[in-house]
Each structure stands twice: as structure tokens, then as C-alpha cells.
Design an enzyme around this catalytic site. Structure first.
Site, PDB file in Angstrom:
ATOM      1  N   LYS A 118       0.823  -1.224   0.000  1.00 17.98           N
ATOM      2  CA  LYS A 118       0.000   0.000   0.000  1.00 17.98           C
ATOM      3  C   LYS A 118       0.852   1.267   0.000  1.00 17.98           C
ATOM      4  O   LYS A 118       0.337   2.348  -0.271  1.00 17.98           O
ATOM      5  CB  LYS A 118      -0.996  -0.012   1.171  1.00 17.98           C
ATOM      6  CG  LYS A 118      -0.408  -0.097   2.551  1.00 17.98           C
ATOM      7  CD  LYS A 118      -1.356  -0.767   3.523  1.00 17.98           C
ATOM      8  CE  LYS A 118      -1.318  -2.242   3.406  1.00 17.98           C
ATOM      9  NZ  LYS A 118      -0.581  -3.030   4.376  1.00 17.98           N
ATOM     10  N   GLU A 176      -5.315  -4.549  -6.094  1.00 21.15           N
ATOM     11  CA  GLU A 176      -6.543  -4.930  -5.394  1.00 21.15           C
ATOM     12  C   GLU A 176      -6.292  -5.344  -3.939  1.00 21.15           C
ATOM     13  O   GLU A 176      -7.146  -5.162  -3.078  1.00 21.15           O
ATOM     14  CB  GLU A 176      -7.239  -6.064  -6.160  1.00 21.15           C
ATOM     15  CG  GLU A 176      -8.637  -6.351  -5.694  1.00 21.15           C
ATOM     16  CD  GLU A 176      -9.540  -5.120  -5.686  1.00 21.15           C
ATOM     17  OE1 GLU A 176      -9.599  -4.431  -6.701  1.00 21.15           O
ATOM     18  OE2 GLU A 176     -10.173  -4.838  -4.654  1.00 21.15           O
ATOM     19  N   VAL A 202      -6.000  -3.141   0.484  1.00 18.35           N
ATOM     20  CA  VAL A 202      -6.876  -2.760   1.605  1.00 18.35           C
ATOM     21  C   VAL A 202      -7.480  -3.975   2.309  1.00 18.35           C
ATOM     22  O   VAL A 202      -7.389  -4.109   3.520  1.00 18.35           O
ATOM     23  CB  VAL A 202      -7.989  -1.800   1.145  1.00 18.35           C
ATOM     24  CG1 VAL A 202      -8.981  -1.530   2.280  1.00 18.35           C
ATOM     25  CG2 VAL A 202      -7.387  -0.479   0.695  1.00 18.35           C
ATOM     26  N   ILE A 225     -10.503  -9.634  -0.833  1.00 20.34           N
ATOM     27  CA  ILE A 225     -11.894  -9.181  -0.956  1.00 20.34           C
ATOM     28  C   ILE A 225     -11.939  -7.960  -1.870  1.00 20.34           C
ATOM     29  O   ILE A 225     -11.191  -7.005  -1.655  1.00 20.34           O
ATOM     30  CB  ILE A 225     -12.450  -8.816   0.446  1.00 20.34           C
ATOM     31  CG1 ILE A 225     -12.393 -10.021   1.376  1.00 20.34           C
ATOM     32  CG2 ILE A 225     -13.873  -8.242   0.362  1.00 20.34           C
ATOM     33  CD1 ILE A 225     -13.208 -11.214   0.958  1.00 20.34           C
ATOM     34  N   GLY A 268       2.466 -14.604  10.005  1.00 15.06           N
ATOM     35  CA  GLY A 268       2.866 -13.797   8.843  1.00 15.06           C
ATOM     36  C   GLY A 268       1.855 -12.717   8.512  1.00 15.06           C
ATOM     37  O   GLY A 268       1.899 -12.125   7.431  1.00 15.06           O
ATOM     38  N   GLU A 286       2.663  -6.872  10.179  1.00 18.39           N
ATOM     39  CA  GLU A 286       3.736  -6.310   9.355  1.00 18.39           C
ATOM     40  C   GLU A 286       5.090  -6.685   9.970  1.00 18.39           C
ATOM     41  O   GLU A 286       5.185  -6.952  11.172  1.00 18.39           O
ATOM     42  CB  GLU A 286       3.622  -4.775   9.303  1.00 18.39           C
ATOM     43  CG  GLU A 286       2.434  -4.266   8.504  1.00 18.39           C
ATOM     44  CD  GLU A 286       2.522  -4.579   7.009  1.00 18.39           C
ATOM     45  OE1 GLU A 286       3.633  -4.784   6.485  1.00 18.39           O
ATOM     46  OE2 GLU A 286       1.460  -4.623   6.367  1.00 18.39           O
ATOM     47  N   ASP A 323      -0.658   1.209   9.503  1.00 21.01           N
ATOM     48  CA  ASP A 323      -1.158   0.387   8.391  1.00 21.01           C
ATOM     49  C   ASP A 323      -2.575   0.834   8.005  1.00 21.01           C
ATOM     50  O   ASP A 323      -2.883   1.031   6.823  1.00 21.01           O
ATOM     51  CB  ASP A 323      -1.147  -1.096   8.795  1.00 21.01           C
ATOM     52  CG  ASP A 323      -1.784  -1.983   7.741  1.00 21.01           C
ATOM     53  OD1 ASP A 323      -1.148  -2.204   6.695  1.00 21.01           O
ATOM     54  OD2 ASP A 323      -2.925  -2.440   7.953  1.00 21.01           O
ATOM     55  N   LYS A 359      -3.999   2.583   4.523  1.00 22.83           N
ATOM     56  CA  LYS A 359      -5.180   2.120   3.775  1.00 22.83           C
ATOM     57  C   LYS A 359      -6.179   3.265   3.599  1.00 22.83           C
ATOM     58  O   LYS A 359      -6.799   3.406   2.535  1.00 22.83           O
ATOM     59  CB  LYS A 359      -5.822   0.940   4.497  1.00 22.83           C
ATOM     60  CG  LYS A 359      -4.972  -0.315   4.379  1.00 22.83           C
ATOM     61  CD  LYS A 359      -5.499  -1.459   5.204  1.00 22.83           C
ATOM     62  CE  LYS A 359      -4.629  -2.699   4.968  1.00 22.83           C
ATOM     63  NZ  LYS A 359      -4.943  -3.806   5.838  1.00 22.83           N
TER      64      LYS A 359
HETATM   65  N1  LIG Z   1       1.308 -10.353   5.035  1.00 21.35           N
HETATM   66  C1  LIG Z   1       0.064  -9.984   4.761  1.00 21.35           C
HETATM   67  O1  LIG Z   1      -0.915 -10.606   5.232  1.00 21.35           O
HETATM   68  C2  LIG Z   1      -0.200  -8.819   3.844  1.00 21.35           C
HETATM   69  C3  LIG Z   1      -1.517  -8.475   3.516  1.00 21.35           C
HETATM   70  C4  LIG Z   1      -1.755  -7.416   2.604  1.00 21.35           C
HETATM   71  C5  LIG Z   1      -0.670  -6.708   2.109  1.00 21.35           C
HETATM   72  N2  LIG Z   1       0.606  -7.040   2.479  1.00 21.35           N
HETATM   73  C6  LIG Z   1       1.705  -6.260   1.943  1.00 21.35           C
HETATM   74  O2  LIG Z   1       2.474  -7.085   1.073  1.00 21.35           O
HETATM   75  C7  LIG Z   1       3.852  -6.732   1.145  1.00 21.35           C
HETATM   76  C8  LIG Z   1       4.662  -7.983   1.453  1.00 21.35           C
HETATM   77  O3  LIG Z   1       4.250  -8.541   2.680  1.00 21.35           O
HETATM   78  P1  LIG Z   1       4.984  -9.848   3.238  1.00 21.35           P
HETATM   79  O4  LIG Z   1       4.200 -10.275   4.411  1.00 21.35           O
HETATM   80  O5  LIG Z   1       5.261 -10.782   2.131  1.00 21.35           O
HETATM   81  O6  LIG Z   1       6.377  -9.186   3.715  1.00 21.35           O
HETATM   82  P2  LIG Z   1       7.729  -9.947   4.107  1.00 21.35           P
HETATM   83  O7  LIG Z   1       7.455 -11.375   4.404  1.00 21.35           O
HETATM   84  O8  LIG Z   1       8.403  -9.102   5.131  1.00 21.35           O
HETATM   85  O9  LIG Z   1       8.587  -9.908   2.746  1.00 21.35           O
HETATM   86  C9  LIG Z   1       9.101  -8.735   2.216  1.00 21.35           C
HETATM   87  C10 LIG Z   1      10.017  -9.108   1.064  1.00 21.35           C
HETATM   88  O10 LIG Z   1      10.538  -7.915   0.503  1.00 21.35           O
HETATM   89  C11 LIG Z   1      11.936  -8.087   0.309  1.00 21.35           C
HETATM   90  N3  LIG Z   1      12.560  -6.768   0.260  1.00 21.35           N
HETATM   91  C12 LIG Z   1      12.604  -5.809   1.216  1.00 21.35           C
HETATM   92  N4  LIG Z   1      13.257  -4.722   0.752  1.00 21.35           N
HETATM   93  C13 LIG Z   1      13.634  -5.018  -0.517  1.00 21.35           C
HETATM   94  C14 LIG Z   1      14.367  -4.328  -1.521  1.00 21.35           C
HETATM   95  N5  LIG Z   1      14.851  -3.081  -1.314  1.00 21.35           N
HETATM   96  N6  LIG Z   1      14.572  -4.939  -2.710  1.00 21.35           N
HETATM   97  C15 LIG Z   1      14.113  -6.204  -2.936  1.00 21.35           C
HETATM   98  N7  LIG Z   1      13.413  -6.898  -2.019  1.00 21.35           N
HETATM   99  C16 LIG Z   1      13.183  -6.317  -0.833  1.00 21.35           C
HETATM  100  C17 LIG Z   1      12.381  -8.957   1.453  1.00 21.35           C
HETATM  101  O11 LIG Z   1      13.624  -9.564   1.153  1.00 21.35           O
HETATM  102  P3  LIG Z   1      14.379 -10.513   2.244  1.00 21.35           P
HETATM  103  O12 LIG Z   1      13.500 -11.725   2.430  1.00 21.35           O
HETATM  104  O13 LIG Z   1      15.645 -10.880   1.597  1.00 21.35           O
HETATM  105  O14 LIG Z   1      14.484  -9.700   3.480  1.00 21.35           O
HETATM  106  C18 LIG Z   1      11.218  -9.961   1.469  1.00 21.35           C
HETATM  107  O15 LIG Z   1      11.445 -10.955   0.492  1.00 21.35           O
HETATM  108  C19 LIG Z   1       3.974  -5.639   2.211  1.00 21.35           C
HETATM  109  O16 LIG Z   1       4.026  -4.390   1.576  1.00 21.35           O
HETATM  110  C20 LIG Z   1       2.695  -5.767   3.014  1.00 21.35           C
HETATM  111  O17 LIG Z   1       2.262  -4.530   3.545  1.00 21.35           O
HETATM  112  C21 LIG Z   1       0.863  -8.077   3.314  1.00 21.35           C
END
Ligand SMILES: NC(=O)c1ccc[n+]([C@@H]2O[C@H](COP(=O)([O-])OP(=O)(O)OC[C@H]3O[C@@H](n4cnc5c(N)ncnc54)[C@H](OP(=O)(O)O)[C@@H]3O)[C@@H](O)[C@H]2O)c1
Length: 364
Positions: A141, A165, A168, A172, A222, A225, A236, A240
Site C-alpha cells: 500500500k 486490489e 486494503v 476481498i 505472517g 507487518e 497500516d 489504507k
Molecule cells: N502479510 C500480509 O498478510 C499482507 C496483507 C496485505 C498486504 N501485504 C503487503 O504485502 C507486502 C509484502 O508482505 P509480506 O508479508 O510478504 O512481507 P515480508 O514477508 O516481510 O517480505 C518482504 C520481502 O521484501 C523483500 N525486500 C525488502 N526490501 C527489498 C528491496 N529493497 N529490494 C528487494 N526486495 C526487498 C524482502 O527480502 P528478504 O526476504 O531478503 O528480506 C522480502 O522478500 C507488504 O508491503 C505488506 O504490507 C501483506
């Protein structure tokens, strides 16, 4: 003359954390559905991470091997072709990907860590992807909340799609819902519970449990954040709110413009006192038109028992959309999970393909 279907949708995954790794499994799981819809095969051509290396393989790489490598602490660079020097970072990878001659569109999926201050590094990745000729899908976001008008204009200039999509309510529909099913209306307000972690923490307080172990549970799943203060302090939800205001109400807000109070100061006593008053304690987000401007806030509130938000427990989320003609519409998510967020990326892929190749996608 009908256009030939391209050989593949070529994905580059910038960020390979919980969401992107879940997406790899979901793409396998949904392959038959996507094929039935008329999409060409989806191929992962590149991955960039912060600490687990980068890789670009134009012919496509095996996503499940990349997942195993990262989950065992390895580097995705191990999947590169013999003799290739792996890209040093996401920007180098995007520049290289942009110069490839591919059979089929290049699609960058941005899922790096959320940064609510300026949306970086995701905003830079989105701009670099568009400059490289890629379509962009993101669950982050940050760019939508912090740099919406800039990236929307960049996508329009590049004649590329920008879809988000999942930012937020995970899987959904929110933006699709308004865009595709509510034409000729003006959104005048949105109100909701949009942060799963804090809603779960407040439910724990109601049950007499402490916040810390409940937060640890959300982190282990997971869902919280990477920096949990983004959830607990309301950032967060503020991001949104800014994203909804910008996209649905033509505002130019950033998370810092959202009036914000988090939940860290709340205790079991506060939650019980709300229950004694026939209310529920909820972190409620409001975005509304006030005079000529759009204002947004996030704060804990006592929600009366009859309010639709009072029934939104634990990991549920809900969003009420108010327009200038219809009565209010509420969408409720019964339990957020990584699969829901990964699904939002899959649904964006289908939307993208519908736009790129109208007429080739079946109606289902
Ligand atoms: N988790 C949820 O339920 C959820 C729901 C909706 C939206 N989101 C959004 O989706 C995004 C990802 O969430 P997540 O839970 O997957 O986060 P995460 O598990 O913390 O993964 C983040 C990833 O980004 C990589 N990264 C960080 N900085 C980077 C950079 N400068 N260049 C390249 N890669 C980079 C990290 O690399 P390393 O692994 O090497 O550190 C990791 O692979 C976030 O923006 C979050 O707000 C998450």
C-alpha cells in the site's frame, strides 16, 4: 485479424516474502482455472529480495525451488543460468528485464516491505518497472498511499496497467467492486475495520488476554507487518485510509495526513468497560468528504452493539462504502490470511489479462 496469444505472462517478483511465496503455491494450485479463463501460462522470470539474492532467467524458473531456497536461508541466485552474473538488486534486475525480448507481457509484482513514510523502496520499484515497459501489480500500500498521483500518471504515460486490489482487504474486492459494479456514483465516505492484527489484539483484550502474546501469534502467522508497530500504532490502517481516499475519492493524502491513534495504550480493563456498556472496542478508520476536502482518521472507538462493525471479530475486516445515491454497502472479510492476499495478486493478473486481450478471456 485475431491477435496471436502470447507464449506466457512473464512475472518478475520484487520481494519474495510471505505473500510472494504464498503466491507461488497459489499459481500452481489455480493453474487449471487460469487456463480455463484463457490466460497464457504464467512464468516466473525473475526474483529480487533484500537478503536472499536476485535472479533473472528469461525462460522461467521453478518457483517452488525458489521458495525452498529462501525458506532454508539460501539465495535465489542459485537458480541462475551457469555463467550469468546475478543482478545486484531490484533496480538492476528491472533494467535488465526491460531489455529482454520476451514472448508475452512483462508483469512486475511488487511485494516488498511496507514503508508508510514515503512508500520506498516500493515506489521506486514501481516507477522503474513502468520505465522498463512492465505492467505492475502490487500488494504494497506504500506507493498507493504515498505517491498515487505520480505513479498513476507514470503508468498512463507508459501505457501500462497498474493494479493493487490487495492493498486494503487482501482478496476481498474493494477497488474492483467500485470500478466494475458501481458506475455513475460518487463515493462520499468509507468507514471500516481494515487492520487484522489490531482487531485480533482487541479481541484478545476482550477475552482477558494480554496484547503481547496475541501479537506474537499474528507475527508467527505472517499477518502482522514485519515492523509490528505499523499495525499497533495505526500506521497500516492510516495507509489504507490514504489509499482509499486517493483512489476512490480523488484525494491527495498520505498516511501522515491521516489523524491517527493506535491501540498500544489499551488494556483488558478498557475492553471490558466497553463490553459492560454493550459496545465493542474497535480500531475504526473513517474517510469522508468534508466541505471541499477529504479527511481521514484512524482511532479506537466504542462501537454500539447494533453497528455492523460490532460483529467484526478477531481476524475479520469490514468496509462500508457510502455513495451519493445508493444505501451503504458493506463488504466483510471473514478471516484474513496470506492466501487471501496472494489471491488478490492472482485476481489482478486476470484483470490485467482481460484488459490486454479483451475477448480472449472466458466470462467465468
Ligand atoms: N502479510 C500480509 O498478510 C499482507 C496483507 C496485505 C498486504 N501485504 C503487503 O504485502 C507486502 C509484502 O508482505 P509480506 O508479508 O510478504 O512481507 P515480508 O514477508 O516481510 O517480505 C518482504 C520481502 O521484501 C523483500 N525486500 C525488502 N526490501 C527489498 C528491496 N529493497 N529490494 C528487494 N526486495 C526487498 C524482502 O527480502 P528478504 O526476504 O531478503 O528480506 C522480502 O522478500 C507488504 O508491503 C505488506 O504490507 C501483506
Amino acid at each position: 485479424m485475431p491477435q496471436a496469444t502470447p507464449a506466457a505472462l512473464n512475472l518478475v517478483l520484487i520481494g519474495f516474502g510471505h505473500v510472494a511465496r504464498t503466491l507461488v503455491h497459489l499459481l500452481d494450485d489455480r493453474r487449471a482455472h487460469l487456463q480455463e479463463l484463457g490466460l497464457p501460462p504464467v512464468r516466473i522470470a525473475g526474483i529480487a529480495t533484500a537478503r536472499h539474492g536476485c535472479v533473472l532467467v528469461p525462460e522461467g524458473l521453478e518457483g517452488s525451488r525458489a521458495v525452498s531456497l529462501v525458506e532454508s536461508g539460501g539465495s535465489v541466485a542459485a537458480l541462475g543460468r551457469a555463467g550469468d552474473v546475478p543482478p545486484r538488486d531490484a533496480r538492476a534486475l528491472l533494467a535488465r528485464a526491460g531489455s529482454l525480448v520476451l514472448e508475452g507481457p512483462l508483469v512486475v509484482l511488487e511485494t516488498t516491505t511496507l514503508n508508510v513514510r514515503d512508500g520506498e523502496p516500493a515506489t521506486t520499484h514501481v516507477k522503474a518497472a513502468l520505465a522498463a515497459g512492465a505492467h505492475v501489480i502490487t500488494a504494497n500500500k506504500g506507493p498507493i498511499a504515498c505517491a498515487w498521483s505520480e505513479i498513476r500518471e507514470a503508468a498512463a504515460r507508459a501505457h501500462r496497467q497498474l493494479l493493487f486490489e490487495g492493498v486494503v482487504m487482501d482478496g476481498i474486492p474493494v477497488f474492483n467492486l467500485v470500478r466494475d459494479t458501481l458506475p455513475a456514483l460518487t463515493v462520499v465516505a468509507v468507514r471500516g475495520i481494515v487492520n487484522t492484527t489490531t482487531n485480533y489484539l482487541l479481541a484478545a483484550l476482550e477475552e482477558g488476554r494480554d496484547m503481547a502474546p496475541a501479537l506474537a501469534e499474528m507475527q508467527a502467522r505472517g499477518i502482522a507487518e514485519a515492523d509490528a508497530s505499523l499495525d499497533v500504532d495505526g500506521w497500516d490502517a492510516a495507509a489504507k485510509a490514504a489509499a482509499l481516499a486517493n483512489v476512490l475519492m480523488e484525494a491527495r493524502l498520505t498516511p501522515a495526513d491521516v489523524k491517527r491513534t493506535g491501540v498500544a495504550h489499551l488494556t483488558t480493563t478498557d475492553a471490558r468497560a466497553a463490553l459492560d456498556a454493550q459496545c465493542r472496542l474497535k480500531l475504526v478508520m473513517h474517510v469522508r468528504r468534508e466541505g471541499g476536502r477529504v479527511a481521514a482518521s484512524v482511532a479506537p472507538e466504542r462501537v454500539a452493539a447494533g453497528d455492523v462493525l460490532a460483529g467484526v471479530h478477531g481476524t475479520m475486516n469490514a468496509l462500508t462504502i457510502s455513495t451519493d445515491r445508493l444505501s451503504d454497502l458493506t463488504v466483510i472479510q471473514h478471516g484474513g490470511s496470506l492466501v487471501e492476499t496472494a489471491y488478490a495478486l492472482v485476481s489482478d493478473l486476470v484483470t490485467l489479462w482481460r484488459r490486454l486481450a479483451p475477448g480472449t478471456v472466458s466470462a467465468r
